[in-house]
Design a protein around this motif. Structure first.
Motif, PDB file in Angstrom:
ATOM      1  N   ALA A 160      24.685  44.380  39.997  1.00  0.00           N
ATOM      2  CA  ALA A 160      23.289  43.781  40.213  1.00  0.00           C
ATOM      3  C   ALA A 160      22.374  43.369  38.979  1.00  0.00           C
ATOM      4  O   ALA A 160      21.642  42.411  39.017  1.00  0.00           O
ATOM      5  CB  ALA A 160      22.489  44.520  41.086  1.00  0.00           C
ATOM      6  N   LEU A 161      22.643  44.116  38.175  1.00  0.00           N
ATOM      7  CA  LEU A 161      21.821  43.737  36.755  1.00  0.00           C
ATOM      8  C   LEU A 161      22.571  43.471  35.673  1.00  0.00           C
ATOM      9  O   LEU A 161      21.682  42.878  34.655  1.00  0.00           O
ATOM     10  CB  LEU A 161      21.153  45.324  36.404  1.00  0.00           C
ATOM     11  N   HIS A 162      23.898  43.457  35.305  1.00  0.00           N
ATOM     12  CA  HIS A 162      24.272  43.158  34.005  1.00  0.00           C
ATOM     13  C   HIS A 162      25.167  41.650  34.287  1.00  0.00           C
ATOM     14  O   HIS A 162      25.577  41.374  35.225  1.00  0.00           O
ATOM     15  CB  HIS A 162      25.157  44.330  33.680  1.00  0.00           C
ATOM     16  N   SER A 163      25.292  41.359  32.935  1.00  0.00           N
ATOM     17  CA  SER A 163      26.065  40.019  33.013  1.00  0.00           C
ATOM     18  C   SER A 163      27.208  40.032  33.422  1.00  0.00           C
ATOM     19  O   SER A 163      28.084  41.233  33.114  1.00  0.00           O
ATOM     20  CB  SER A 163      25.858  39.171  31.533  1.00  0.00           C
ATOM     21  N   LEU A 164      28.055  38.949  33.645  1.00  0.00           N
ATOM     22  CA  LEU A 164      29.462  39.055  33.842  1.00  0.00           C
ATOM     23  C   LEU A 164      30.258  39.484  32.687  1.00  0.00           C
ATOM     24  O   LEU A 164      31.330  40.488  32.964  1.00  0.00           O
ATOM     25  CB  LEU A 164      30.023  37.669  34.387  1.00  0.00           C
ATOM     26  N   GLU A 165      29.993  39.121  31.812  1.00  0.00           N
ATOM     27  CA  GLU A 165      30.663  39.669  30.426  1.00  0.00           C
ATOM     28  C   GLU A 165      30.589  40.982  30.043  1.00  0.00           C
ATOM     29  O   GLU A 165      31.826  41.668  29.973  1.00  0.00           O
ATOM     30  CB  GLU A 165      30.146  38.483  29.127  1.00  0.00           C
ATOM     31  N   ALA A 166      29.540  41.572  30.170  1.00  0.00           N
ATOM     32  CA  ALA A 166      29.245  42.871  29.905  1.00  0.00           C
ATOM     33  C   ALA A 166      30.260  43.452  31.060  1.00  0.00           C
ATOM     34  O   ALA A 166      30.844  44.782  30.752  1.00  0.00           O
ATOM     35  CB  ALA A 166      27.865  43.327  30.271  1.00  0.00           C
ATOM     36  N   ARG A 167      30.287  43.349  32.379  1.00  0.00           N
ATOM     37  CA  ARG A 167      30.981  43.996  33.392  1.00  0.00           C
ATOM     38  C   ARG A 167      32.316  43.731  33.181  1.00  0.00           C
ATOM     39  O   ARG A 167      33.181  44.698  33.536  1.00  0.00           O
ATOM     40  CB  ARG A 167      30.475  43.321  34.777  1.00  0.00           C
ATOM     41  N   CYS A 168      32.910  42.569  32.853  1.00  0.00           N
ATOM     42  CA  CYS A 168      34.290  42.373  32.335  1.00  0.00           C
ATOM     43  C   CYS A 168      34.657  43.389  31.401  1.00  0.00           C
ATOM     44  O   CYS A 168      35.666  43.874  31.460  1.00  0.00           O
ATOM     45  CB  CYS A 168      34.300  40.913  32.175  1.00  0.00           C
ATOM     46  N   CYS A 169      33.934  43.431  30.243  1.00  0.00           N
ATOM     47  CA  CYS A 169      34.183  44.125  29.342  1.00  0.00           C
ATOM     48  C   CYS A 169      34.266  45.724  29.728  1.00  0.00           C
ATOM     49  O   CYS A 169      35.162  46.688  29.481  1.00  0.00           O
ATOM     50  CB  CYS A 169      33.037  44.157  28.157  1.00  0.00           C
ATOM     51  N   ARG A 170      33.466  46.216  30.681  1.00  0.00           N
ATOM     52  CA  ARG A 170      33.565  47.618  31.130  1.00  0.00           C
ATOM     53  C   ARG A 170      34.481  47.853  31.757  1.00  0.00           C
ATOM     54  O   ARG A 170      35.050  48.785  31.689  1.00  0.00           O
ATOM     55  CB  ARG A 170      32.147  47.556  31.872  1.00  0.00           C
ATOM     56  N   TRP A 171      35.015  46.707  32.486  1.00  0.00           N
ATOM     57  CA  TRP A 171      36.170  47.017  33.279  1.00  0.00           C
ATOM     58  C   TRP A 171      37.508  47.138  32.569  1.00  0.00           C
ATOM     59  O   TRP A 171      38.273  47.740  32.825  1.00  0.00           O
ATOM     60  CB  TRP A 171      36.496  45.752  34.332  1.00  0.00           C
ATOM     61  N   LEU A 172      37.587  46.314  31.390  1.00  0.00           N
ATOM     62  CA  LEU A 172      38.795  46.568  30.747  1.00  0.00           C
ATOM     63  C   LEU A 172      38.747  47.617  30.105  1.00  0.00           C
ATOM     64  O   LEU A 172      40.048  48.357  29.813  1.00  0.00           O
ATOM     65  CB  LEU A 172      38.658  45.146  29.650  1.00  0.00           C
ATOM     66  N   LEU A 173      37.644  48.349  29.563  1.00  0.00           N
ATOM     67  CA  LEU A 173      37.679  49.636  28.894  1.00  0.00           C
ATOM     68  C   LEU A 173      38.038  50.744  29.760  1.00  0.00           C
ATOM     69  O   LEU A 173      38.861  51.454  29.515  1.00  0.00           O
ATOM     70  CB  LEU A 173      35.997  49.862  28.316  1.00  0.00           C
ATOM     71  N   ALA A 174      37.472  50.409  30.910  1.00  0.00           N
ATOM     72  CA  ALA A 174      37.897  51.578  32.023  1.00  0.00           C
ATOM     73  C   ALA A 174      39.260  51.656  32.322  1.00  0.00           C
ATOM     74  O   ALA A 174      39.969  52.660  32.341  1.00  0.00           O
ATOM     75  CB  ALA A 174      37.016  51.595  33.165  1.00  0.00           C
TER      76      ALA A 174
END
Length: 260
Positions: A160-174
């Motif tokens: 809901a709150l974060h950009s797609l790029e930030a979400r994508c980076c989070r997913w790759l890290l996890a």
């Protein structure tokens, strides 16, 4: 699914393979020897194929899977118009199946294999029996349920709150945390599905990350080149979930693998 006897990278005696799997899953490795003995005889090692569906909404969850090695599972919510989005992913740190509930366990989400690999499978009823017999076993799984719910809540806030790029980076890290490799066997199409966006949108983000030297990608694979900068580009969600995990669940103390 293929049993452990047919998995080339997990050859050897089945009991030894199960022992290897137990110490390769963070949740199971946290069990005391007494609690481990309650479930170890009931595990069945299986090889999960990418895209394999373990259960769908409404199914009774009669089996619980503990990913080991690089295997990763996704819980996906399906909408009536045919769309799908991942709400959480689970790797060697946990399990998918009957974690807390007793009795009938109808699934709300769909469980799908995102990254192929080995898992230990057990009848959910066996887990329920172990919880009844051991307070410490029950407590461990309750704390894992807390962590899993926290991860889902963080994912909702992130979407809901974060950009797609930030979400994508989070997913790759996890995902890198779970596969323990810089090479992630994942297509951009699959990544787009997990993030609930169009492939063209993910492609634009991936190109930006590639051009900045954070990742590279080829057909069917994404390679993380600079984790530090990827962490800087990600939102705080990955760090927050990991911090909560470390507080709620004990540190892993791998037990010796006993061949038999």
């Amino acid at each position: 699914m293929v049993t452990i006897k047919e998995a080339a990278d997990w050859g050897g005696a089945p009991k030894a393979a199960i022992a290897r799997g137990i110490v390769s899953n963070r949740l199971l490795a946290s069990l005391s020897p007494t609690d481990r003995a309650l479930v170890e005889p009931h595990f069945e090692p299986v090889h999960l194929k990418q895209g394999e569906v373990l259960f769908t909404p409404g199914d009774d969850v009669v089996k619980t899977h503990f990913p080991v090695g690089s295997a990763m599972l996704s819980l996906i919510v399906l909408t009536s118009d045919g769309r799908a989005v991942e709400v959480t992913s689970v790797g060697r740190e946990g399990a998918v199946g009957g974690i807390v509930s007793a009795g009938a366990k109808p699934a709300f989400a769909q469980a799908e294999v995102q990254i192929a690999g080995v898992a230990l499978r057990i009848e959910t009823s066996r887990l329920e029996e172990a919880k009844v017999r051991s307070a410490s076993f029950r407590d461990l799984f309750s704390r894992y349920a807390d962590v899993l719910i926290a991860q889902i809540m963080q994912s909702v806030a992130c979407n809901a709150l974060h950009s797609l790029e930030a979400r994508c980076c989070r997913w790759l890290l996890a995902t890198q945390d779970r596969v323990n490799s810089a090479e992630i066997p994942l297509t951009q199409e699959a990544l787009a599905e997990m993030l609930g966006v169009q492939r063209t949108t993910v492609s634009a983000v991936a190109r930006s990350l590639r051009d900045r030297g954070l990742i590279r990608y080829a057909r069917g694979q994404i390679v993380i080149l600079n984790r530090t900068r990827l962490e800087q580009a990600a939102c705080e969600c990955h760090r927050s979930v990991n911090l909560h995990f470390s507080k709620v669940l004990p540190e892993v103390k791998p037990q010796q693998i006993v061949a038999s």
